[in-house]
Design a protein around this motif. Structure first.
Motif, PDB file in Angstrom:
ATOM      1  N   VAL A  40     -23.404  39.548 -39.337  1.00  0.00           N
ATOM      2  CA  VAL A  40     -22.292  39.527 -38.436  1.00  0.00           C
ATOM      3  C   VAL A  40     -22.928  39.718 -37.116  1.00  0.00           C
ATOM      4  O   VAL A  40     -23.404  40.534 -36.786  1.00  0.00           O
ATOM      5  CB  VAL A  40     -21.390  40.693 -38.761  1.00  0.00           C
ATOM      6  CG1 VAL A  40     -20.154  40.691 -38.090  1.00  0.00           C
ATOM      7  CG2 VAL A  40     -21.098  40.662 -40.180  1.00  0.00           C
ATOM      8  N   GLU A  41     -22.493  38.514 -36.254  1.00  0.00           N
ATOM      9  CA  GLU A  41     -22.821  38.479 -34.871  1.00  0.00           C
ATOM     10  C   GLU A  41     -21.570  38.496 -33.949  1.00  0.00           C
ATOM     11  O   GLU A  41     -20.648  37.861 -33.998  1.00  0.00           O
ATOM     12  CB  GLU A  41     -23.718  37.435 -34.375  1.00  0.00           C
ATOM     13  CG  GLU A  41     -25.049  37.121 -35.085  1.00  0.00           C
ATOM     14  CD  GLU A  41     -25.951  38.357 -34.569  1.00  0.00           C
ATOM     15  OE1 GLU A  41     -25.844  38.610 -33.479  1.00  0.00           O
ATOM     16  OE2 GLU A  41     -26.624  38.907 -35.288  1.00  0.00           O
ATOM     17  N   VAL A 139     -15.723  42.143 -27.034  1.00  0.00           N
ATOM     18  CA  VAL A 139     -15.675  41.552 -28.269  1.00  0.00           C
ATOM     19  C   VAL A 139     -14.601  40.724 -28.385  1.00  0.00           C
ATOM     20  O   VAL A 139     -13.729  41.209 -28.475  1.00  0.00           O
ATOM     21  CB  VAL A 139     -16.062  42.429 -29.473  1.00  0.00           C
ATOM     22  CG1 VAL A 139     -16.412  41.477 -30.853  1.00  0.00           C
ATOM     23  CG2 VAL A 139     -17.729  42.871 -29.256  1.00  0.00           C
ATOM     24  N   ILE A 140     -14.706  39.455 -28.577  1.00  0.00           N
ATOM     25  CA  ILE A 140     -13.557  38.639 -28.944  1.00  0.00           C
ATOM     26  C   ILE A 140     -13.338  38.060 -30.258  1.00  0.00           C
ATOM     27  O   ILE A 140     -12.405  37.577 -30.714  1.00  0.00           O
ATOM     28  CB  ILE A 140     -13.392  37.480 -27.729  1.00  0.00           C
ATOM     29  CG1 ILE A 140     -14.560  36.585 -27.920  1.00  0.00           C
ATOM     30  CG2 ILE A 140     -13.143  37.994 -26.553  1.00  0.00           C
ATOM     31  CD1 ILE A 140     -14.328  35.321 -27.175  1.00  0.00           C
ATOM     32  N   GLY A 141     -14.434  38.083 -31.084  1.00  0.00           N
ATOM     33  CA  GLY A 141     -14.547  37.798 -32.580  1.00  0.00           C
ATOM     34  C   GLY A 141     -16.048  38.166 -32.970  1.00  0.00           C
ATOM     35  O   GLY A 141     -16.808  38.478 -32.293  1.00  0.00           O
ATOM     36  N   TYR A 142     -16.264  37.653 -34.015  1.00  0.00           N
ATOM     37  CA  TYR A 142     -17.205  37.570 -34.875  1.00  0.00           C
ATOM     38  C   TYR A 142     -17.635  36.376 -35.760  1.00  0.00           C
ATOM     39  O   TYR A 142     -16.866  35.813 -36.457  1.00  0.00           O
ATOM     40  CB  TYR A 142     -17.253  38.775 -36.141  1.00  0.00           C
ATOM     41  CG  TYR A 142     -16.952  40.051 -35.427  1.00  0.00           C
ATOM     42  CD1 TYR A 142     -17.932  40.937 -34.774  1.00  0.00           C
ATOM     43  CD2 TYR A 142     -15.742  40.474 -35.230  1.00  0.00           C
ATOM     44  CE1 TYR A 142     -17.819  42.131 -34.623  1.00  0.00           C
ATOM     45  CE2 TYR A 142     -15.579  41.791 -34.565  1.00  0.00           C
ATOM     46  CZ  TYR A 142     -16.383  42.547 -34.340  1.00  0.00           C
ATOM     47  OH  TYR A 142     -16.099  43.818 -33.637  1.00  0.00           O
ATOM     48  N   GLU A 143     -19.277  36.017 -35.346  1.00  0.00           N
ATOM     49  CA  GLU A 143     -19.664  34.761 -36.088  1.00  0.00           C
ATOM     50  C   GLU A 143     -20.356  35.341 -37.326  1.00  0.00           C
ATOM     51  O   GLU A 143     -21.313  36.160 -37.451  1.00  0.00           O
ATOM     52  CB  GLU A 143     -20.836  34.139 -35.299  1.00  0.00           C
ATOM     53  CG  GLU A 143     -21.204  32.913 -35.716  1.00  0.00           C
ATOM     54  CD  GLU A 143     -20.325  31.807 -35.425  1.00  0.00           C
ATOM     55  OE1 GLU A 143     -20.182  30.981 -36.411  1.00  0.00           O
ATOM     56  OE2 GLU A 143     -19.169  31.918 -34.766  1.00  0.00           O
ATOM     57  N   VAL A 144     -19.672  35.038 -38.786  1.00  0.00           N
ATOM     58  CA  VAL A 144     -20.163  35.526 -40.191  1.00  0.00           C
ATOM     59  C   VAL A 144     -20.663  34.478 -40.826  1.00  0.00           C
ATOM     60  O   VAL A 144     -20.380  33.516 -40.918  1.00  0.00           O
ATOM     61  CB  VAL A 144     -18.933  36.073 -40.693  1.00  0.00           C
ATOM     62  CG1 VAL A 144     -19.139  36.616 -42.029  1.00  0.00           C
ATOM     63  CG2 VAL A 144     -18.075  37.105 -39.688  1.00  0.00           C
ATOM     64  N   GLN A 159     -11.575  40.128 -36.785  1.00  0.00           N
ATOM     65  CA  GLN A 159     -11.935  41.362 -37.139  1.00  0.00           C
ATOM     66  C   GLN A 159     -13.454  41.262 -37.620  1.00  0.00           C
ATOM     67  O   GLN A 159     -14.089  40.448 -38.474  1.00  0.00           O
ATOM     68  CB  GLN A 159     -11.017  41.697 -38.047  1.00  0.00           C
ATOM     69  CG  GLN A 159      -9.546  42.021 -37.604  1.00  0.00           C
ATOM     70  CD  GLN A 159      -9.608  42.929 -36.487  1.00  0.00           C
ATOM     71  OE1 GLN A 159     -10.078  43.929 -36.194  1.00  0.00           O
ATOM     72  NE2 GLN A 159      -8.693  42.506 -35.556  1.00  0.00           N
ATOM     73  N   ARG A 160     -14.141  42.434 -37.575  1.00  0.00           N
ATOM     74  CA  ARG A 160     -15.424  42.688 -38.307  1.00  0.00           C
ATOM     75  C   ARG A 160     -15.418  42.729 -39.855  1.00  0.00           C
ATOM     76  O   ARG A 160     -14.449  43.608 -40.213  1.00  0.00           O
ATOM     77  CB  ARG A 160     -16.230  43.826 -37.761  1.00  0.00           C
ATOM     78  CG  ARG A 160     -17.588  44.045 -38.446  1.00  0.00           C
ATOM     79  CD  ARG A 160     -18.269  45.337 -38.053  1.00  0.00           C
ATOM     80  NE  ARG A 160     -18.850  44.898 -36.640  1.00  0.00           N
ATOM     81  CZ  ARG A 160     -19.886  44.692 -36.367  1.00  0.00           C
ATOM     82  NH1 ARG A 160     -20.899  44.425 -37.553  1.00  0.00           N
ATOM     83  NH2 ARG A 160     -20.513  44.570 -35.294  1.00  0.00           N
ATOM     84  N   PRO A 161     -15.970  41.812 -40.897  1.00  0.00           N
ATOM     85  CA  PRO A 161     -15.610  41.974 -42.220  1.00  0.00           C
ATOM     86  C   PRO A 161     -16.464  43.093 -42.474  1.00  0.00           C
ATOM     87  O   PRO A 161     -17.480  43.709 -41.920  1.00  0.00           O
ATOM     88  CB  PRO A 161     -16.112  40.590 -42.641  1.00  0.00           C
ATOM     89  CG  PRO A 161     -17.306  40.169 -41.670  1.00  0.00           C
ATOM     90  CD  PRO A 161     -16.855  40.847 -40.399  1.00  0.00           C
ATOM     91  N   GLY A 162     -16.095  43.495 -43.975  1.00  0.00           N
ATOM     92  CA  GLY A 162     -17.204  44.508 -44.784  1.00  0.00           C
ATOM     93  C   GLY A 162     -18.388  43.664 -45.390  1.00  0.00           C
ATOM     94  O   GLY A 162     -18.663  42.531 -44.641  1.00  0.00           O
TER      95      GLY A 162
END
Length: 179
Positions: A40-41, A139-144, A159-162
Motif C-alpha cells: 500500500v503506497e 494523503v488523497i488515496g492509496y495505490e494498492v 481508504q487504506r485497506p486491511g
C-alpha cells in the motif's frame, strides 16, 4: 453385465462427477474470497498554508534641515573670510583681498555646513511583514498492489485497506457497503 448397463453406469458416473464438480464449484464460490494485499503506497498532494512573518528593520535617513540652502554657513564663512582677507595687503590690494576672502570664505562655509548636514541622520524602526507559503502534504488515496488467485493487480483506493480485499463473483469489493 450387459452393454446397456455398462453405458448407463458410465453416463451415470459422468453425471455424478459433473454434478459433484458443479456443487463443489458452487460451494467454493459461495465461500468468502479475498485478494491478498501485497503493498500500500499513499498518494499525496502538496498544498500551501499561508503564514505571516514580521520583523523590525532599522532605517536611517537624513534628518530634516532648517537651513537647506546653507545660508548660515555661507554668511559665517564670508564674514570670516573677509576678516582674514582684510589682514592681507594694503590700499586697493587690501580691498581686493577682503572681497576674495569673503567669496572664498562663503564657499568654504557653505561646503562645511553641507557636509555637517549630510552626517546628521535620524534612526527609526519600521515593522515589515510578508506572507510566506509553507508547503504541506496530504494523503488523497492509496495505490494498492494485490494478488488474486496468483495473479497480481493494482487498484487505487480512497481508504487504506486491511491485509485483504473482499472478492465477490471474481470482482474486488472496493466500496464499504455501509459507507
Amino acid at each position: 453385465m450387459s452393454k446397456f448397463a455398462v453405458v448407463a453406469a458410465g453416463v451415470g458416473a459422468v453425471a455424478l462427477a459433473t454434478a459433484g464438480g458443479y456443487g463443489g464449484y458452487h460451494y467454493l464460490e459461495s465461500q468468502p474470497r479475498y485478494a491478498q494485499v501485497l503493498s500500500v503506497e499513499p498518494i499525496t498532494e502538496t498544498y500551501f498554508v499561508p503564514r505571516e512573518e514580521c520583523y523590525d528593520e532599522v532605517v536611517q535617513e537624513q534628518a530634516p534641515s532648517r537651513d537647506s540652502n546653507q545660508i548660515a554657513g555661507t554668511v559665517v564663512g564670508a564674514v570670516l573670510g573677509a576678516v582674514i582677507g582684510k589682514q592681507v595687503g594694503g590700499g586697493n590690494g587690501k580691498k581686493l583681498a577682503t572681497v576674495a576672502g569673503a567669496a572664498a570664505g562663503g564657499y568654504a562655509g557653505k561646503r562645511i555646513q553641507e557636509d555637517m548636514q549630510s552626517k546628521n541622520v535620524q534612526t527609526r524602526t519600521e515593522r515589515r511583514c510578508q506572507t510566506l507559503q509553507d508547503p504541506k502534504q496530504r494523503v488523497i488515496g492509496y495505490e494498492v498492489s494485490y494478488s488474486l488467485d496468483g495473479e497480481p493487480g493494482t487498484v487505487t483506493l480512497a481508504q487504506r485497506p486491511g491485509e485483504q480485499i473482499p472478492v465477490v463473483n471474481g470482482e474486488l469489493v472496493l466500496e464499504n457497503p455501509g459507507g
